[in-house]
Scaffold this active site. Structure first.
Site, mmCIF file in Angstrom:
data_model
loop_
_atom_site.group_PDB
_atom_site.id
_atom_site.type_symbol
_atom_site.label_atom_id
_atom_site.label_comp_id
_atom_site.label_asym_id
_atom_site.label_seq_id
_atom_site.Cartn_x
_atom_site.Cartn_y
_atom_site.Cartn_z
ATOM 1 N N LYS A 179 18.800 -1.762 -18.091
ATOM 2 C CA LYS A 179 17.697 -1.220 -17.285
ATOM 3 C C LYS A 179 17.347 -2.171 -16.146
ATOM 4 C CE LYS A 179 15.439 1.768 -19.944
ATOM 5 N NZ LYS A 179 14.551 2.223 -20.983
ATOM 6 N N ASN A 189 4.052 11.115 -22.961
ATOM 7 C CA ASN A 189 4.694 10.058 -23.738
ATOM 8 C C ASN A 189 3.640 9.387 -24.604
ATOM 9 O OD1 ASN A 189 7.384 10.027 -22.873
ATOM 10 N ND2 ASN A 189 6.835 8.952 -21.010
ATOM 11 N N LYS A 214 17.771 -0.969 -12.252
ATOM 12 C CA LYS A 214 16.594 -0.876 -11.366
ATOM 13 C C LYS A 214 16.484 -2.104 -10.475
ATOM 14 C CE LYS A 214 14.143 2.071 -14.665
ATOM 15 N NZ LYS A 214 13.040 3.000 -14.785
ATOM 16 N N LYS A 235 -2.685 30.436 -19.110
ATOM 17 C CA LYS A 235 -2.206 30.012 -20.426
ATOM 18 C C LYS A 235 -1.083 30.942 -20.903
ATOM 19 C CE LYS A 235 -3.715 29.080 -25.102
ATOM 20 N NZ LYS A 235 -4.789 29.167 -26.096
ATOM 21 N N PHE A 251 9.011 -2.566 -17.801
ATOM 22 C CA PHE A 251 8.846 -2.601 -19.258
ATOM 23 C C PHE A 251 9.861 -1.647 -19.864
ATOM 24 C CE2 PHE A 251 5.125 -4.748 -21.164
ATOM 25 C CZ PHE A 251 4.703 -5.430 -20.033
ATOM 26 N N ASP A 272 9.928 11.161 -17.756
ATOM 27 C CA ASP A 272 11.114 11.222 -16.900
ATOM 28 C C ASP A 272 11.301 12.604 -16.286
ATOM 29 O OD1 ASP A 272 11.885 8.562 -17.261
ATOM 30 O OD2 ASP A 272 12.698 9.031 -19.238
ATOM 31 N N PRO A 291 10.269 11.294 -9.974
ATOM 32 C CA PRO A 291 10.742 10.109 -9.244
ATOM 33 C C PRO A 291 10.637 8.885 -10.148
ATOM 34 C CG PRO A 291 8.576 10.824 -8.443
ATOM 35 C CD PRO A 291 9.044 11.867 -9.403
ATOM 36 N N ASP A 292 11.599 7.963 -10.017
ATOM 37 C CA ASP A 292 11.502 6.696 -10.749
ATOM 38 C C ASP A 292 10.697 5.744 -9.866
ATOM 39 O OD1 ASP A 292 11.936 4.070 -11.787
ATOM 40 O OD2 ASP A 292 13.609 4.881 -12.945
ATOM 41 N N ILE A 293 9.445 5.595 -10.198
ATOM 42 C CA ILE A 293 8.507 4.846 -9.349
ATOM 43 C C ILE A 293 8.975 3.400 -9.191
ATOM 44 C CG2 ILE A 293 6.087 4.153 -9.062
ATOM 45 C CD1 ILE A 293 5.406 6.486 -11.057
HETATM 46 O O1 C5P Z 1 13.812 4.073 -17.497
HETATM 47 P P1 C5P Z 1 12.641 3.795 -18.330
HETATM 48 O O2 C5P Z 1 11.616 4.883 -18.299
HETATM 49 O O3 C5P Z 1 12.867 3.302 -19.715
HETATM 50 O O4 C5P Z 1 12.073 2.512 -17.530
HETATM 51 C C1 C5P Z 1 10.987 1.849 -17.921
HETATM 52 C C2 C5P Z 1 10.356 1.171 -16.731
HETATM 53 O O5 C5P Z 1 10.414 1.944 -15.522
HETATM 54 C C3 C5P Z 1 8.904 0.979 -16.997
HETATM 55 O O6 C5P Z 1 8.512 -0.203 -16.355
HETATM 56 C C4 C5P Z 1 8.283 2.220 -16.358
HETATM 57 O O7 C5P Z 1 6.935 2.004 -16.016
HETATM 58 C C5 C5P Z 1 9.150 2.424 -15.141
HETATM 59 N N1 C5P Z 1 9.304 3.826 -14.751
HETATM 60 C C6 C5P Z 1 8.773 4.285 -13.556
HETATM 61 N N2 C5P Z 1 8.940 5.604 -13.190
HETATM 62 C C7 C5P Z 1 9.642 6.451 -13.963
HETATM 63 C C8 C5P Z 1 10.189 5.992 -15.192
HETATM 64 C C9 C5P Z 1 9.984 4.691 -15.544
HETATM 65 O O8 C5P Z 1 8.130 3.514 -12.841
HETATM 66 N N3 C5P Z 1 9.796 7.699 -13.595
#
Ligand code: C5P
Length: 401
Positions: A343, A217, A347, A295, A329, A285, A311-313
């Protein structure tokens, strides 16, 4: 000379030893010296021999109202031991500009002139404002020296990015005098996060496709690093889990380097429990299901890449029974309030920081909006350090609710 009078007196009575080393940014130190005096500080200036080639000591004598110290053999200070006396008197030593050479000597603990001797003899805090050409800033040796200096507890203010005296464009410019003043003032500020643990993620993640390619990203990491620095300034114990960036570690902050979202996830979980978690990282994501061991070769045909979700941390940390105060953020390209609030709800976050990506990416400044249960709180455009301090103040207000 102007007196503090009805000016900002945020540094009232603070003894500040302003060290000036030999870089072209020394001319900006004159304005910084004036701002320190106007803020009520008792300023004593020490110049290296090279600094005196850029600006005359008389300039600083006029601005600080005191003779300038330039030599370890000077008898300008009473008992003939100026290094011990000046180091003892200062509440803070701030070196601005700090050249690459000075940072190298500081990292080594050298004491071969008055300023380096003072820094070594000090018992109080030390801050440096690096200023150098972009290539010197990017040199591996400078990065090593900076890391050492930061690990020794020195506060590093800047540098900024922009057009340099040599014509180059990039990181290495000294912060503007008003930014330096804000940074120095913050060092004397209250420490509302003392005794709290703050965990911050920053930068991008990098998800390998093969040993040389990957998905990532856009994120410089600057906002996350500024948040870590601001939390540290506020007295917190700060751990920064960082994806790949080329930024120096903020002073006093413990940094864990990671590359992939999986590594970031593991590092964050290992650092819990914490009082506050600020997820600034731009986490990928999705990741390629299988990274190739060798390669991949082009054969002219199309290719399918199978992606699996990461995983969504933040969501996972926020859902824990021992969840810290979680801040997310959201960088959006349109309909900021709508996406940011969605969001925050999804979350289950008490606080979310929104910004428009096109207005913030790659820029020194940011325009943010904080979303919480009380509504939207816009933070007008300012440099990222100032925005991070405002965010930390908002977090403190929540913690004290
Ligand atoms: O869903 P999105 O990526 O827009 O969410 C943004 C927020 O979630 C940010 O604070 C980002 O650091 C956190 N995040 C995370 N793990 C992910 C995706 C996003 O902690 N896999």
């Amino acid at each position: 000379m102007e007196s503090a009078g009805n000016q900002d007196v945020s540094l009232n009575g603070k003894g500040i030893l302003l060290g000036i080393t030999g870089g072209i940014a020394a001319y900006k130190a004159a304005e910084f010296c004036r701002l320190l005096v106007l803020a009520g500080a008792d300023v004593r200036v020490v110049m290296t021999e090279a600094a005196c080639r850029f600006v005359a000591p008389l300039t600083f004598q006029a601005l600080s109202g005191k003779p300038v110290l330039t030599s370890i053999w000077s008898d300008a200070v009473g008992d003939g031991m100026p290094h011990i006396q000046a180091a003892r008197e200062a509440d803070l030593i701030v070196v601005a500009p700090a050249t690459a050479d000075f940072l190298a000597r500081l990292a080594q603990g050298q004491a071969d002139d008055l300023l380096s001797t003072l820094c070594l003899a000090r018992s109080g805090p030390l801050a440096v404002a690096p200023a150098m050409n972009r290539a010197m800033w990017l040199a591996a040796a400078t990065a090593r020296n900076l890391a050492q200096v930061a690990a020794d507890g020195v506060h590093v203010l800047g540098p900024a990015s922009g057009v340099q005296a040599c014509g180059d464009v990039g990181l290495g410019r000294m912060l503007e005098p008003s930014e330096l003043l804000a940074g120095v003032t913050a060092l004397f500020g209250p420490q509302p996060l003392a005794g709290r643990r703050v965990l911050v993620t920053a930068g991008p993640t990098f998800e390998p496709i093969d040993p040389v390619r990957g998905l990532t990203n856009r994120s410089s990491g600057r906002m996350g690093y500024a948040v870590a620095a601001a939390a540290r300034e506020a007295g917190a114990e700060v751990c920064l889990v960082s994806g790949p960036t080329c930024l120096p570690t903020p002073a006093g902050v413990r940094r864990i380097d990671v590359e992939t979202a999986g590594e970031m996830h593991a590092a964050v979980l290992a650092e819990l429990p914490a009082d506050v978690f600020v997820a600034v990282a731009a986490v990928a994501d999705y990741r390629p299901e299988n990274a190739a061991a060798q390669k991949l070769k082009k054969d002219g045909s199309g290719r399918m890449l199978t992606l699996v979700p990461n995983p969504d941390i933040l969501a996972e940390v926020a859902a824990r029974p021992d969840a810290p105060f979680c801040v997310g953020f959201a960088a959006e390209t349109e309909r900021l309030a709508e996406h940011a609030e969605a969001k925050r709800r999804n979350k289950k976050l008490p606080l979310l920081v929104g910004n428009l990506a096109q207005e913030t990416f790659g820029r020194e400044t940011a325009e943010l909006v904080l979303f919480d249960d009380a509504g939207a709180h816009p933070l007008p455009r300012a440099d990222k350090a100032a925005q991070a301090r405002a965010l930390v103040a908002h977090i403190v207000a929540h913690l004290n609710d």
